[in-house]
Design a protein around this motif. Structure first.
Motif, short mmCIF file in Angstrom:
data_model
loop_
_atom_site.label_atom_id
_atom_site.label_comp_id
_atom_site.label_asym_id
_atom_site.label_seq_id
_atom_site.Cartn_x
_atom_site.Cartn_y
_atom_site.Cartn_z
N GLU A 194 0.83 -1.19 0.00
CA GLU A 194 0.00 0.00 0.00
C GLU A 194 0.87 1.24 0.00
OE1 GLU A 194 -3.50 2.06 -0.18
OE2 GLU A 194 -3.31 -0.12 -0.15
N PRO A 195 0.84 2.07 -1.04
CA PRO A 195 1.64 3.30 -1.03
C PRO A 195 1.15 4.26 0.05
CG PRO A 195 0.88 2.75 -3.25
CD PRO A 195 0.12 1.89 -2.31
N VAL A 196 2.04 5.10 0.52
CA VAL A 196 1.71 6.10 1.53
C VAL A 196 2.13 7.47 1.02
CG1 VAL A 196 1.94 4.44 3.41
CG2 VAL A 196 3.91 5.82 2.72
N SER A 197 1.64 8.52 1.70
CA SER A 197 1.96 9.88 1.30
C SER A 197 3.21 10.40 1.98
CB SER A 197 0.78 10.81 1.61
OG SER A 197 -0.38 10.41 0.92
N SER A 198 3.40 10.07 3.26
CA SER A 198 4.57 10.53 3.99
C SER A 198 4.85 9.57 5.13
CB SER A 198 4.36 11.95 4.53
OG SER A 198 3.34 11.97 5.52
N ILE A 199 6.08 9.56 5.56
CA ILE A 199 6.51 8.70 6.68
C ILE A 199 7.45 9.53 7.56
CG2 ILE A 199 7.54 6.51 7.38
CD1 ILE A 199 7.22 5.57 4.48
N THR A 200 7.19 9.48 8.87
CA THR A 200 8.08 10.10 9.84
C THR A 200 8.64 9.01 10.74
OG1 THR A 200 6.87 12.19 9.86
CG2 THR A 200 8.26 11.72 11.76
N ALA A 201 9.96 8.99 10.86
CA ALA A 201 10.63 8.01 11.72
C ALA A 201 11.34 8.75 12.85
CB ALA A 201 11.62 7.18 10.92
N ASP A 202 11.24 8.23 14.04
CA ASP A 202 12.00 8.78 15.16
C ASP A 202 12.61 7.63 15.94
OD1 ASP A 202 10.30 8.30 17.87
OD2 ASP A 202 8.91 8.74 16.22
N GLY A 203 13.78 7.87 16.50
CA GLY A 203 14.48 6.83 17.24
C GLY A 203 15.28 7.42 18.38
N ASP B 143 18.99 0.68 25.68
CA ASP B 143 17.59 0.79 25.27
C ASP B 143 17.51 1.50 23.92
OD1 ASP B 143 16.75 -0.43 27.61
OD2 ASP B 143 16.52 1.48 28.68
N GLN B 144 16.80 0.87 22.97
CA GLN B 144 16.62 1.46 21.65
C GLN B 144 15.14 1.49 21.31
OE1 GLN B 144 19.83 0.07 18.69
NE2 GLN B 144 19.79 -1.62 20.15
N ASN B 145 14.68 2.63 20.82
CA ASN B 145 13.30 2.77 20.37
C ASN B 145 13.31 3.26 18.93
OD1 ASN B 145 11.62 2.14 22.74
ND2 ASN B 145 12.69 3.86 23.66
N PHE B 146 12.45 2.66 18.11
CA PHE B 146 12.36 3.02 16.69
C PHE B 146 10.89 3.02 16.32
CE2 PHE B 146 13.12 1.60 12.09
CZ PHE B 146 13.27 2.91 11.66
N ASN B 147 10.36 4.21 15.95
CA ASN B 147 8.94 4.37 15.68
C ASN B 147 8.73 4.99 14.30
OD1 ASN B 147 8.19 3.64 18.47
ND2 ASN B 147 9.11 5.62 18.98
N ASN B 148 7.68 4.53 13.60
CA ASN B 148 7.29 5.08 12.31
C ASN B 148 5.84 5.54 12.37
OD1 ASN B 148 9.10 2.75 10.09
ND2 ASN B 148 9.82 4.15 11.64
N THR B 149 5.57 6.67 11.77
CA THR B 149 4.20 7.16 11.60
C THR B 149 4.01 7.50 10.13
OG1 THR B 149 4.16 8.10 13.83
CG2 THR B 149 2.49 8.88 12.28
N TYR B 150 3.02 6.86 9.48
CA TYR B 150 2.84 7.10 8.06
C TYR B 150 1.39 7.52 7.79
CZ TYR B 150 1.09 2.25 8.27
OH TYR B 150 0.41 1.10 8.61
N THR B 151 1.22 8.33 6.75
CA THR B 151 -0.12 8.78 6.33
C THR B 151 -0.40 8.25 4.93
OG1 THR B 151 0.77 10.84 5.42
CG2 THR B 151 0.03 10.87 7.72
N THR B 152 -1.64 7.92 4.66
CA THR B 152 -2.05 7.38 3.37
C THR B 152 -2.66 8.48 2.51
OG1 THR B 152 -4.28 6.81 4.11
CG2 THR B 152 -2.53 5.18 4.51
N PRO B 153 -2.74 8.26 1.20
CA PRO B 153 -3.39 9.27 0.34
C PRO B 153 -4.82 9.58 0.76
CG PRO B 153 -2.17 7.71 -1.00
CD PRO B 153 -2.15 7.17 0.41
N ALA B 154 -5.49 8.63 1.42
CA ALA B 154 -6.87 8.86 1.86
C ALA B 154 -6.94 9.64 3.17
CB ALA B 154 -7.59 7.53 2.02
N GLY B 155 -5.79 9.92 3.77
CA GLY B 155 -5.79 10.71 4.99
C GLY B 155 -5.67 9.90 6.27
#
Length: 311
Positions: A132-141, A176-188
């Motif tokens: 599934e394509p997405v519009s944007s992805i934000t990664a933080d670690g 301790d390591q944390n790796f998180n992704n937040t992505y948005t889809t074209p539908a919002g």
């Protein structure tokens, strides 16, 4: 010790207690307290932190990424402090604590109609016959390192200008390591992926240091050490997809052996009970377990400035 004593016998004998100032005012082996405070500037490097891929695919099949984006950490400040005691027979005992914390965030947005953007850490997307394509992805670690070393050190002399030190003891480390992704889809819609990874290990550490000493207090040194830790890992993978809700909520624990290799080089100046050191150091932590990827290594390297006092 006679000047005619062969070098190999000098190597086996402890440094004698000084009867007066030596090396421009530095006491050689008088018993007393030891203390040091170090400023560190480290860079943490690890693989397996890819989070985005661009491709010409349109979600109808499994694309082959033409480019990927991974989260990288910047240099960050850290500190190290030690406290111990020196005996008059060439032996020291020393406790050292090291702390390092770094975090970073990065966002990739697809502004092109010719490429599709995919979340590489999304289990729901990558586990399907089509992605599934997405519009944007934000990664933080984040990466946080706590190390405690309890060492016994033994010093000796190869000759009048070459000093040798061997050390060994117990190491406890918590990473301790944390790796998180937040992505948005074209539908919002918005989806999240969370990949925490916590290690708690303990084991033995052995090493040695070789030092050249000038008559006026300037020195050049090199140090190497190796640790073998038995480490417990607590890992997890959580994903909340915008279309189907929670698609993955799993965790695991495992125990593995983590070898650690360290090396450092630098220069120093000693005067009286004080010594100032500066140099470069590195350490490589192997077998750092991840839940959804093969085990990786964690590489820490950077510069240090150390001020120590012995009385």
């Amino acid at each position: 010790m006679s000047a005619d004593t062969p070098w190999f016998q000098r190597f086996l004998l402890p440094v004698p207690e000084a009867t007066g100032p030596v090396d421009g005012g530095l006491a050689c082996c008088r018993p007393g307290l030891l203390a040091n405070v170090d400023y560190l500037n480290w860079l943490g490097r690890r693989s397996g932190m890819d989070f985005a891929a661009l491709d010409t695919g349109n979600g109808l099949g499994k694309p082959t990424a033409i480019s990927t984006e991974s989260l990288d950490f910047d240099r960050a400040n850290a500190f190290r402090a030690g406290l111990g005691y020196r005996f008059c027979n060439g032996w020291d005992v020393l406790w050292t604590y090291t702390y390092f914390h770094v975090e970073n965030e990065q966002t990739v947005t697809n502004n092109s109609t010719n490429f599709a953007l995919f979340a590489t850490q999304s289990y729901y997307s990558t586990g399907q016959s089509s992605q599934e394509p997405v519009s944007s992805i934000t990664a933080d670690g984040t990466l946080q390192v706590n190390i405690q070393d309890f060492d016994a050190e033994w010093s000796s002399c190869l000759n009048d200008t070459i000093g040798f030190k061997a050390f060994g003891g117990f190491r406890w480390a918590k990473i301790d390591q944390n790796f998180n992704n937040t992505y948005t889809t074209p539908a919002g819609g918005t989806g999240t992926v969370s990949l925490p990874n916590n290690m708690d290990g303990e084991g033995i550490r052995l090493g040695a240091e070789l030092e050249w000493r000038s008559p006026i207090g300037f020195r050049v040194f090199g140090r190497a050490a190796e640790s073998i830790l038995v480490a417990d890992f607590q890992t997890a993978q959580h994903e909340n997809d915008p279309f189907v809700g929670i698609t993955l909520n799993t965790s695991g624990s495992t125990t593995v052996v983590v070898p650690v290799i360290e090396a450092a080089v630098g220069v120093s100046y000693a005067r009286g009970p004080w010594e100032l050191r500066a140099g470069y150091e590195m350490s490589d932590w192997f077998n750092m377990v991840q839940l959804n990827r093969p085990a990786q290594s964690l590489f820490l390297d950077g510069y240090f400035i150390s001020c120590s006092f012995s009385r």
